[in-house]
Design an enzyme around this catalytic site. Sequence first.
Site, PDB file in Angstrom:
ATOM      1  N   ASP A  82       0.845  -1.196   0.000  1.00 47.03           N
ATOM      2  CA  ASP A  82       0.000   0.000   0.000  1.00 47.03           C
ATOM      3  C   ASP A  82       0.888   1.257   0.000  1.00 47.03           C
ATOM      4  O   ASP A  82       1.779   1.393   0.856  1.00 47.03           O
ATOM      5  CB  ASP A  82      -0.868  -0.044   1.275  1.00 47.03           C
ATOM      6  CG  ASP A  82      -1.956   1.018   1.290  1.00 47.03           C
ATOM      7  OD1 ASP A  82      -2.385   1.443   0.207  1.00 47.03           O
ATOM      8  OD2 ASP A  82      -2.391   1.406   2.402  1.00 47.03           O
ATOM      9  N   LYS A 191     -12.817  13.129   7.235  1.00 44.99           N
ATOM     10  CA  LYS A 191     -12.775  13.265   5.773  1.00 44.99           C
ATOM     11  C   LYS A 191     -13.536  14.461   5.233  1.00 44.99           C
ATOM     12  O   LYS A 191     -13.209  14.971   4.178  1.00 44.99           O
ATOM     13  CB  LYS A 191     -13.337  11.991   5.126  1.00 44.99           C
ATOM     14  CG  LYS A 191     -12.557  10.720   5.487  1.00 44.99           C
ATOM     15  CD  LYS A 191     -13.084   9.552   4.696  1.00 44.99           C
ATOM     16  CE  LYS A 191     -12.564   8.214   5.206  1.00 44.99           C
ATOM     17  NZ  LYS A 191     -11.117   8.072   5.080  1.00 44.99           N
TER      18      LYS A 191
HETATM   19  P1  13P Z   1      -9.097   4.964   5.285  1.00 44.90           P
HETATM   20  O1  13P Z   1      -8.213   5.842   6.125  1.00 44.90           O
HETATM   21  O2  13P Z   1     -10.322   5.673   4.853  1.00 44.90           O
HETATM   22  O3  13P Z   1      -9.412   3.666   5.959  1.00 44.90           O
HETATM   23  O4  13P Z   1      -8.288   4.610   3.948  1.00 44.90           O
HETATM   24  C1  13P Z   1      -7.258   3.647   3.963  1.00 44.90           C
HETATM   25  C2  13P Z   1      -6.457   3.656   2.712  1.00 44.90           C
HETATM   26  O5  13P Z   1      -6.787   4.279   1.718  1.00 44.90           O
HETATM   27  C3  13P Z   1      -5.230   2.848   2.709  1.00 44.90           C
HETATM   28  O6  13P Z   1      -4.490   2.990   1.527  1.00 44.90           O
HETATM   29  O1  G3H Z   2      -2.936   4.903   3.441  1.00 49.97           O
HETATM   30  C1  G3H Z   2      -2.944   4.893   4.650  1.00 49.97           C
HETATM   31  C2  G3H Z   2      -3.191   3.630   5.387  1.00 49.97           C
HETATM   32  O2  G3H Z   2      -4.223   3.835   6.312  1.00 49.97           O
HETATM   33  C3  G3H Z   2      -1.931   3.131   6.041  1.00 49.97           C
HETATM   34  O3  G3H Z   2      -1.606   3.909   7.121  1.00 49.97           O
HETATM   35  O4  G3H Z   2       0.810   4.469   6.817  1.00 49.97           O
HETATM   36  O5  G3H Z   2      -0.301   4.569   9.071  1.00 49.97           O
HETATM   37  O6  G3H Z   2       0.176   2.378   7.980  1.00 49.97           O
HETATM   38  P1  G3H Z   2      -0.134   3.841   7.787  1.00 49.97           P
HETATM   39 ZN    ZN Z   3      -4.497   4.917   0.697  1.00 51.63          ZN
END
Ligand code: 13P
Ligand code: G3H
Ligand code: ZN
Length: 339
Positions: A82, A191
Amino acid sequence: MLMTTKPMFDLAYGGGFGIGAFNVNNMEITQAIIEACAAEKSPCILQVSKGARKYANMRYLKAMIDAAVAENPGIPIAIHLDHGDTVDLVKTCINDGFTSVMLDGSHQPYEENVKVSAEAVKVAHAAGVVVEAELGMLGGIEEDVVGKNAEDYAKNLEKFLTDPKQAADFWKRTGIDSLAVAIGTSHGAFKFKDEAKLAFNRVEEIMKTCPGLPLVMHGSSSVPQEFINLVNKYGGNMPNAKGVPEDQIAMAVRKYGVCKVNIDTDLRLAMTAKIREVFATKPAEFDPRNYLGPARSAITEMVKRKLHMLNSAGKSEAVIKQWQKLGQPMPSYYKKTAA
Ligand code: 13P
Ligand code: G3H
Ligand code: ZN
């Protein structure tokens, strides 16, 4: 069963459902997500951020994910990076056995974003791994990256949204497998100041300029008010928290080409609310299993709720069949490192 997101998106696009991509940071979160997916016979994406790698150590995370995969052969699972920020991190994740990676170059100038995304695609595709990239800018953590404040972002939202024409050019020049779009969502629990509103007209336009390209919605937590109330009731302080209404997410996956829906904050909320409740109502409790256990169950319930919202419950078998139909081998680096 471990796989890429390809068979998932093949069926989700135009199929009236979306795949939940849930962030994992520790054992309880991992187990909770998988338990919900097993109960609901739903495919899922387990995603690992750079922060999660740092917090938990990738070896531990990987061993837990491998255990989840081995325990649940009937559940289609993709392991995804991610918000990867460099091609080097993408390479490391491929070697660690990820089946999908995100190269997020959205905060860089357009040409640079094209360059790094195309590079990531070259490296990943050679290993049988799929790539998500991002165009446009989300609020929350990403606006901080470029030093904008939330007010600026809200006022100038239009210019941060994904440009449909640019998206087509980007797809053509990079060869990405999916695209994260900015349509008004943001990360975290705060948000919207006023009414929650997403730019679905943008999604429609992107679907026209990029027919068949699976779209990804980041920042898709709904921040359910009942969980905020619990957090606040048991000593927390989260005034004005607001997320994306669940009916808007449901519409995005049923009506539009949104195939992947990223959710992290709502899992954190469920966990935090339950731990706070145990601490407040049982002040003598000090066995971690007696607060982490209930927290794990609370996350499982939250994920089940999401799987129904996404309409992915019951889709496991079809996705496995699609994976077999594609005849795709496991990503090659995975086989190498898994031996
Ligand atoms: P949220 O903070 O809305 O859960 O989004 C998570 C996200 O986009 C992780 O990449
Ligand atoms: O994109 C954001 C996700 O919620 C991951 O968050 O970078 O704190 O692990 P983090
Ligand atoms: Zn994200």
